[in-house]
Design a protein around this motif. Sequence first.
Motif, PDB file in Angstrom:
ATOM      1  N   SER A 223      -4.525  10.075 -10.476  1.00  0.00           N
ATOM      2  CA  SER A 223      -3.176  10.306  -9.973  1.00  0.00           C
ATOM      3  C   SER A 223      -2.178   9.408 -10.674  1.00  0.00           C
ATOM      4  O   SER A 223      -2.512   8.296 -11.107  1.00  0.00           O
ATOM      5  N   VAL A 224      -0.951   9.862 -10.739  1.00  0.00           N
ATOM      6  CA  VAL A 224       0.128   9.058 -11.291  1.00  0.00           C
ATOM      7  C   VAL A 224       0.365   7.810 -10.447  1.00  0.00           C
ATOM      8  O   VAL A 224       0.918   6.818 -10.919  1.00  0.00           O
ATOM      9  N   ALA A 225      -0.086   7.845  -9.184  1.00  0.00           N
ATOM     10  CA  ALA A 225       0.087   6.710  -8.264  1.00  0.00           C
ATOM     11  C   ALA A 225      -1.166   5.861  -8.145  1.00  0.00           C
ATOM     12  O   ALA A 225      -1.289   5.045  -7.235  1.00  0.00           O
ATOM     13  N   ALA A 226      -2.104   6.014  -9.081  1.00  0.00           N
ATOM     14  CA  ALA A 226      -3.401   5.354  -8.956  1.00  0.00           C
ATOM     15  C   ALA A 226      -3.323   3.843  -9.046  1.00  0.00           C
ATOM     16  O   ALA A 226      -4.214   3.146  -8.568  1.00  0.00           O
ATOM     17  N   ASP A 227      -2.277   3.283  -9.662  1.00  0.00           N
ATOM     18  CA  ASP A 227      -2.221   1.823  -9.771  1.00  0.00           C
ATOM     19  C   ASP A 227      -2.097   1.152  -8.416  1.00  0.00           C
ATOM     20  O   ASP A 227      -2.529   0.018  -8.235  1.00  0.00           O
ATOM     21  N   VAL A 258       6.307  12.342  -8.517  1.00  0.00           N
ATOM     22  CA  VAL A 258       7.245  12.028  -9.603  1.00  0.00           C
ATOM     23  C   VAL A 258       8.655  12.475  -9.221  1.00  0.00           C
ATOM     24  O   VAL A 258       9.636  11.757  -9.449  1.00  0.00           O
ATOM     25  N   GLN A 259       8.758  13.647  -8.613  1.00  0.00           N
ATOM     26  CA  GLN A 259      10.067  14.157  -8.204  1.00  0.00           C
ATOM     27  C   GLN A 259      10.703  13.265  -7.140  1.00  0.00           C
ATOM     28  O   GLN A 259      11.906  12.956  -7.198  1.00  0.00           O
ATOM     29  N   ALA A 260       9.918  12.837  -6.148  1.00  0.00           N
ATOM     30  CA  ALA A 260      10.451  11.980  -5.085  1.00  0.00           C
ATOM     31  C   ALA A 260      10.926  10.645  -5.647  1.00  0.00           C
ATOM     32  O   ALA A 260      11.984  10.128  -5.252  1.00  0.00           O
ATOM     33  N   ARG A 261      10.149  10.087  -6.547  1.00  0.00           N
ATOM     34  CA  ARG A 261      10.546   8.813  -7.165  1.00  0.00           C
ATOM     35  C   ARG A 261      11.835   8.976  -7.938  1.00  0.00           C
ATOM     36  O   ARG A 261      12.736   8.127  -7.878  1.00  0.00           O
TER      37      ARG A 261
END
Length: 327
Positions: A223-227, A258-261
Amino acid sequence: MQQRQLGYDDVKAAAARIAGRVRPVALAPGDRDGLWLALEYLQHTGSFKARGAQNFLQAHREAGTLPDSGVTIASGGNAGLACAWAARQQGVRATVFLPATAPRVKVERLRSYGADVRLVGAEYAEALAACEEFAAASGALASHAYDHPLIAAGAGTLLEEIHERIPDLDTVLVAVGGGGLFAGVAAAARQHGIRTVAVEPEHSRALHAALAAGRPVDVTVDSVAADSLGARRATALAVDPGHGDGIRSVLVPDEAIVQARRLLWDDRRIAVEHGAATALAALLPTEDTDHGYRPADGEKVCVVLCGANTDPATLLTAPEAQDTPAG
């Protein structure tokens, strides 16, 4: 201190223990009636993790179990920052293990707190194994990014503060990685009759999978949020409250995150990490009824924006050009 299940009394004790040691949460109205944003990214160290770290170390200080060899933790970044910050306040050393994929901004901030930073492996699980070996060899107190009652109870103090400010709140949305924030918030929310919605990336769903299995299970992480939401296994502390009344577990695609960010940046100049934007992503309009959360008419909702340890430059580049950590 042995691990046990989490209760509301733990959250209340944490609130008393960390009073005056953390920043009270700031709240802002959202873009529609009944929507609030909890700006917890303004917390010390840039995330809600400061609450759990402060509670954990202060409790051990009070119990006389804080060793001279200090504290050690494995983290995707935010928990390590919080641990290093709290350790510096307690006058003890902190040794922090991170995946080699951790964002550079988090590594640099860790070192600014005086932490001994050790980069190991590509995923959180590998950093955790190295941390456990170090704790056994050095005698350092082993903390955890999310899997400990003191850590989760400290996180739950956030909901106590939100409830004081919005006593008629119906629902709180929180992003979930390993589940510590969810477990603490759910313990407090249940006491006040507030629904808790756990939001995860669809390809990093440790809690969602655990609830389906009835126990913590390993999942793949992509995921793009994996960090910050890249735990392969949810804490058992989260699985227990997850089966209670007033709990929802939902998934969101990376595109919505990504859109919400981007929306937070474009509309409010709020720069948060992808993990923090995940909770807001659940409210974005979509034709896919299998994703997200749709509040009822008149439902009062609070979205927790939980962390901002991110590189703002990534907000100025196309999503496909951003560096996406694997764990």
